[in-house]
Design a protein around this motif. Structure first.
Motif, PDB file in Angstrom:
ATOM      1  N   ILE A  99       0.839  -1.202   0.000  1.00  0.00           N
ATOM      2  CA  ILE A  99       0.000   0.000   0.000  1.00  0.00           C
ATOM      3  C   ILE A  99       0.872   1.248   0.000  1.00  0.00           C
ATOM      4  O   ILE A  99       0.577   2.242  -0.683  1.00  0.00           O
ATOM      5  N   SER A 100       1.988   1.226   0.773  1.00  0.00           N
ATOM      6  CA  SER A 100       2.871   2.390   0.806  1.00  0.00           C
ATOM      7  C   SER A 100       3.454   2.666  -0.569  1.00  0.00           C
ATOM      8  O   SER A 100       3.679   3.827  -0.949  1.00  0.00           O
ATOM      9  N   GLN A 101       3.714   1.615  -1.342  1.00  0.00           N
ATOM     10  CA  GLN A 101       4.234   1.801  -2.696  1.00  0.00           C
ATOM     11  C   GLN A 101       3.127   2.194  -3.669  1.00  0.00           C
ATOM     12  O   GLN A 101       3.362   2.935  -4.631  1.00  0.00           O
ATOM     13  N   TYR A 102       1.907   1.725  -3.415  1.00  0.00           N
ATOM     14  CA  TYR A 102       0.783   2.079  -4.290  1.00  0.00           C
ATOM     15  C   TYR A 102       0.492   3.577  -4.229  1.00  0.00           C
ATOM     16  O   TYR A 102       0.107   4.194  -5.235  1.00  0.00           O
ATOM     17  N   LEU A 103       0.689   4.191  -3.054  1.00  0.00           N
ATOM     18  CA  LEU A 103       0.479   5.631  -2.945  1.00  0.00           C
ATOM     19  C   LEU A 103       1.402   6.389  -3.893  1.00  0.00           C
ATOM     20  O   LEU A 103       1.034   7.446  -4.424  1.00  0.00           O
ATOM     21  N   GLN A 104       2.599   5.861  -4.125  1.00  0.00           N
ATOM     22  CA  GLN A 104       3.551   6.514  -5.019  1.00  0.00           C
ATOM     23  C   GLN A 104       3.347   6.074  -6.467  1.00  0.00           C
ATOM     24  O   GLN A 104       3.243   6.912  -7.375  1.00  0.00           O
ATOM     25  N   ILE A 105       3.284   4.772  -6.690  1.00  0.00           N
ATOM     26  CA  ILE A 105       3.249   4.256  -8.067  1.00  0.00           C
ATOM     27  C   ILE A 105       1.844   4.314  -8.648  1.00  0.00           C
ATOM     28  O   ILE A 105       1.651   4.690  -9.807  1.00  0.00           O
ATOM     29  N   VAL A 144      -9.349  -0.412  -4.188  1.00  0.00           N
ATOM     30  CA  VAL A 144      -8.186  -0.284  -5.073  1.00  0.00           C
ATOM     31  C   VAL A 144      -8.538  -0.477  -6.549  1.00  0.00           C
ATOM     32  O   VAL A 144      -8.115   0.322  -7.405  1.00  0.00           O
ATOM     33  N   PRO A 145      -9.319  -1.506  -6.943  1.00  0.00           N
ATOM     34  CA  PRO A 145      -9.598  -1.673  -8.384  1.00  0.00           C
ATOM     35  C   PRO A 145     -10.595  -0.665  -8.930  1.00  0.00           C
ATOM     36  O   PRO A 145     -10.738  -0.546 -10.148  1.00  0.00           O
ATOM     37  N   ASP A 152      -9.114   7.918  -6.224  1.00  0.00           N
ATOM     38  CA  ASP A 152      -9.313   9.109  -5.407  1.00  0.00           C
ATOM     39  C   ASP A 152      -8.811   8.824  -3.993  1.00  0.00           C
ATOM     40  O   ASP A 152      -9.329   7.927  -3.306  1.00  0.00           O
ATOM     41  N   TYR A 153      -7.828   9.584  -3.533  1.00  0.00           N
ATOM     42  CA  TYR A 153      -7.238   9.334  -2.213  1.00  0.00           C
ATOM     43  C   TYR A 153      -8.291   9.363  -1.109  1.00  0.00           C
ATOM     44  O   TYR A 153      -8.194   8.616  -0.134  1.00  0.00           O
ATOM     45  N   ALA A 154      -9.309  10.213  -1.252  1.00  0.00           N
ATOM     46  CA  ALA A 154     -10.317  10.350  -0.206  1.00  0.00           C
ATOM     47  C   ALA A 154     -10.995   9.018   0.116  1.00  0.00           C
ATOM     48  O   ALA A 154     -11.396   8.772   1.262  1.00  0.00           O
ATOM     49  N   THR A 155     -11.119   8.134  -0.883  1.00  0.00           N
ATOM     50  CA  THR A 155     -11.776   6.849  -0.644  1.00  0.00           C
ATOM     51  C   THR A 155     -10.911   5.907   0.201  1.00  0.00           C
ATOM     52  O   THR A 155     -11.412   4.891   0.693  1.00  0.00           O
ATOM     53  N   PHE A 156      -9.637   6.237   0.373  1.00  0.00           N
ATOM     54  CA  PHE A 156      -8.742   5.390   1.151  1.00  0.00           C
ATOM     55  C   PHE A 156      -8.647   5.823   2.621  1.00  0.00           C
ATOM     56  O   PHE A 156      -8.138   5.072   3.452  1.00  0.00           O
ATOM     57  N   VAL A 157      -9.137   7.010   2.931  1.00  0.00           N
ATOM     58  CA  VAL A 157      -8.939   7.557   4.276  1.00  0.00           C
ATOM     59  C   VAL A 157      -9.646   6.723   5.330  1.00  0.00           C
ATOM     60  O   VAL A 157      -9.061   6.367   6.365  1.00  0.00           O
ATOM     61  N   VAL A 158     -10.930   6.402   5.098  1.00  0.00           N
ATOM     62  CA  VAL A 158     -11.680   5.644   6.106  1.00  0.00           C
ATOM     63  C   VAL A 158     -11.102   4.248   6.315  1.00  0.00           C
ATOM     64  O   VAL A 158     -10.878   3.830   7.461  1.00  0.00           O
ATOM     65  N   PRO A 159     -10.821   3.455   5.239  1.00  0.00           N
ATOM     66  CA  PRO A 159     -10.182   2.155   5.484  1.00  0.00           C
ATOM     67  C   PRO A 159      -8.842   2.280   6.213  1.00  0.00           C
ATOM     68  O   PRO A 159      -8.524   1.447   7.069  1.00  0.00           O
ATOM     69  N   MET A 160      -8.052   3.327   5.903  1.00  0.00           N
ATOM     70  CA  MET A 160      -6.795   3.525   6.611  1.00  0.00           C
ATOM     71  C   MET A 160      -7.029   3.794   8.094  1.00  0.00           C
ATOM     72  O   MET A 160      -6.318   3.267   8.956  1.00  0.00           O
ATOM     73  N   ALA A 161      -8.013   4.628   8.395  1.00  0.00           N
ATOM     74  CA  ALA A 161      -8.307   4.942   9.795  1.00  0.00           C
ATOM     75  C   ALA A 161      -8.778   3.700  10.546  1.00  0.00           C
ATOM     76  O   ALA A 161      -8.383   3.460  11.696  1.00  0.00           O
ATOM     77  N   VAL A 162      -9.645   2.905   9.909  1.00  0.00           N
ATOM     78  CA  VAL A 162     -10.119   1.671  10.540  1.00  0.00           C
ATOM     79  C   VAL A 162      -8.945   0.727  10.801  1.00  0.00           C
ATOM     80  O   VAL A 162      -8.832   0.113  11.868  1.00  0.00           O
TER      81      VAL A 162
END
Length: 507
Positions: free
Chosen positions: A332-338, A396-397, A401-411
């Motif tokens: 996931i950390s690499q997906y944010l960049q790539i 992911v598929p 949009d980064y905003a859609t990742f915020v809630v799963p990251m927080a959980v």
């Protein structure tokens, strides 16, 4: 009680006391002393209690703070690799060994460090480890060749092994049973701070600072840790016994080749002769180790610990948890960049909903464990982690949009915070003081092996389904990785559910 506490508790030799005991010492009458009140004469028992609480708080800091260095070092190094490669003209193989040399030595020496602590004194070995890690960090920062940096990372791994296995033991020894979960929660928060700061510091180094900064930062922390440890940590009783050299060698013969094969397998190929040979040596060493430890008079890893269903299950859950979480974090950390196109520092900042929350939640998890039990908190933590990974697998598929990742990251961050400290506390619950170092070492070792296994498994899955490049190829590889990791975390949750609901307090 602190040294000279009987002096501190004694009445002070003030003017009124001298006048009462030696009348001739007061040539002229003094004004009558005002009567002591709660405001003018604080309760001396309360003073002693406050001093004890203060010393206890500093002991927790002294035991937990060194783990900040090891937690930072596990992540921040990967972000600085491009700069290091340019400065040292390193090959791709050398870049791998900048990371793997530390990981291999750390995983291999955790249990031997626990045995050495029992033999020579846990505080002594712990502070030796802190000093060694600090000196090696300075050596790494000063390295002018790839070989020198790899050598410094090996020494860092040796110091990190002593820190990793004995910091938690010192916490358990320093605090009363009623405060143990809270103290371990603080320990988990410090580890969470290292995890959270790693991507941000790494990103800052790559963009604005020299790469040596990632090692220099450990030096002042290490000096403070040694000073605090000498002042506030107590020494454990030494246990004059043999070091069980055959057991230590066989244990290392299992851990080192197994970890090496895991970290090198994706690059060399799982069918490579050396990879297969290392797995074979590891398996043979494990069988011989179990046979030896089962018959040894003084084994350095008593197998009787695994007869306790709780201890066996909490370590299985730890290994699975580490595999699932860190396999996900790795990609996931690499997906944010790539995949999403963010820079190194931008990616580190955007990962904070996942990386910062464990730091805040871990101390709360300690309080909740005390009230509701370790098992209940772990069930909640594993459930949230699994839910977050399933959400990632759907998001992911279908979205960039980064905003859609915020809630799963927080959980995921809350779930991690509810899991790390209770897993560590569960590994020590019901363990006698004499066995705490080895129990902590076992838990730390399976955590390291779980992390390496999870990353290796996810790498194998990723390469089978996708490719390391921007666009759909990265998504095609990441999605099945997320489903695999979600399944691993669900299995960890089943281990937790099989644990006894309540455990006996530590002896």
């Amino acid at each position: 009680m602190p040294p000279n506490a009987h002096r501190l508790a004694a009445p002070s030799d003030g003017p009124a006391t001298l006048a009462a005991s030696h009348p001739s010492a007061a040539p002229e009458p003094a004004e009558p002393a005002a009567p002591e009140t709660a405001e003018t004469a604080p309760s001396r028992p309360r003073d002693r209690a406050e001093r004890r609480r203060g010393r206890l708080a500093w002991a927790i800091v002294a035991a937990a703070l060194p783990t900040l260095m090891t937690a930072l070092d596990s992540l921040v190094m990967t972000f600085a690799l491009p700069d290091i490669r340019g400065d040292l003209d390193a090959t791709v193989t050398q870049l791998q060994w900048f990371v793997n040399a530390y990981t291999l030595v750390l995983a291999t020496l955790i249990l031997p460090a626990a045995a050495l602590g029992n033999l020579l004194g846990r505080r002594r070995v712990f502070l030796w480890g802190v000093a060694l890690f600090t000196l090696a960090s300075a050596g790494a920062a000063l390295s002018s060749t790839s070989g020198a940096l790899i050598a410094a990372r090996v020494v860092q791994g040796a110091g990190g092994a002593a820190i990793t296995t004995l910091s938690l033991t010192h916490l358990a020894d320093a605090v009363p049973t009623r405060l143990r979960e809270l103290a371990i929660g603080i320990w988990g928060g410090v580890n969470g701070l290292g995890v959270a700061a790693g991507p941000i510091i790494g990103g800052a180094v790559v963009e604005d600072l020299d790469w040596s900064f990632i090692f220099w930062i450990n030096v002042p922390i290490g000096v403070v840790c040694v000073a605090l440890g000498l002042r506030f940590l107590g020494e454990s009783p030494r246990r004059p016994r043999s070091m069980d050299a055959p057991g230590i060698l066989l244990g290392a013969g299992f851990v080192f080749p197994f970890t090496w094969a895991l970290v090198e397998g994706p690059q060399r190929g799982w069918g490579d002769r050396l990879t297969i040979g290392c797995f074979g040596v590891s398996a043979a060493s494990l069988i011989l180790f179990l046979l030896h430890e089962g018959g040894a008079r003084e084994p350095y890893m008593p197998l009787r610990l695994f007869r306790d269903r709780r201890f066996a299950l909490v370590n299985a859950a730890t290994a699975l948890f580490s595999a699932g979480v860190f396999g996900t974090v790795f990609f996931i950390s690499q997906y944010l960049q790539i995949g999403l196109g963010y820079g190194t520092l931008e990616s580190g900042v955007r990962a904070t909903p996942w990386t910062m929350l464990p730091m805040a939640v871990a101390p709360v998890a300690g309080v909740l464990s005390r009230r509701f039990g370790t098992r209940a908190v772990l069930v909640a933590g594993m459930g949230l982690q699994t839910l977050a990974l399933v959400s990632f697998a759907f998001v992911v598929p279908n979205s960039t949009d980064y905003a859609t990742f915020v809630v799963p990251m927080a959980v995921a961050g809350v779930g991690m915070g509810l899991s790390v400290a209770p897993l560590a506390a569960g590994a020590l619950a019901g363990i006698t003081r004499a066995d705490r170092a080895v129990a902590s070492g076992i838990n730390s070792t399976v955590r390291q092996l779980g992390t390496a296994t999870g990353i290796a498994l996810c790498t194998a899955v990723f390469t089978a389904f996708g490719r390391y490049a921007p666009g759909q190829g990265f998504v095609d590889g990441l999605t099945p990785c997320l489903w695999v990791c979600a399944g691993i975390l669900a299995a960890a949750g089943l281990c937790v559910l099989a644990m006894p609901k309540r455990t006996e307090p530590n002896a």
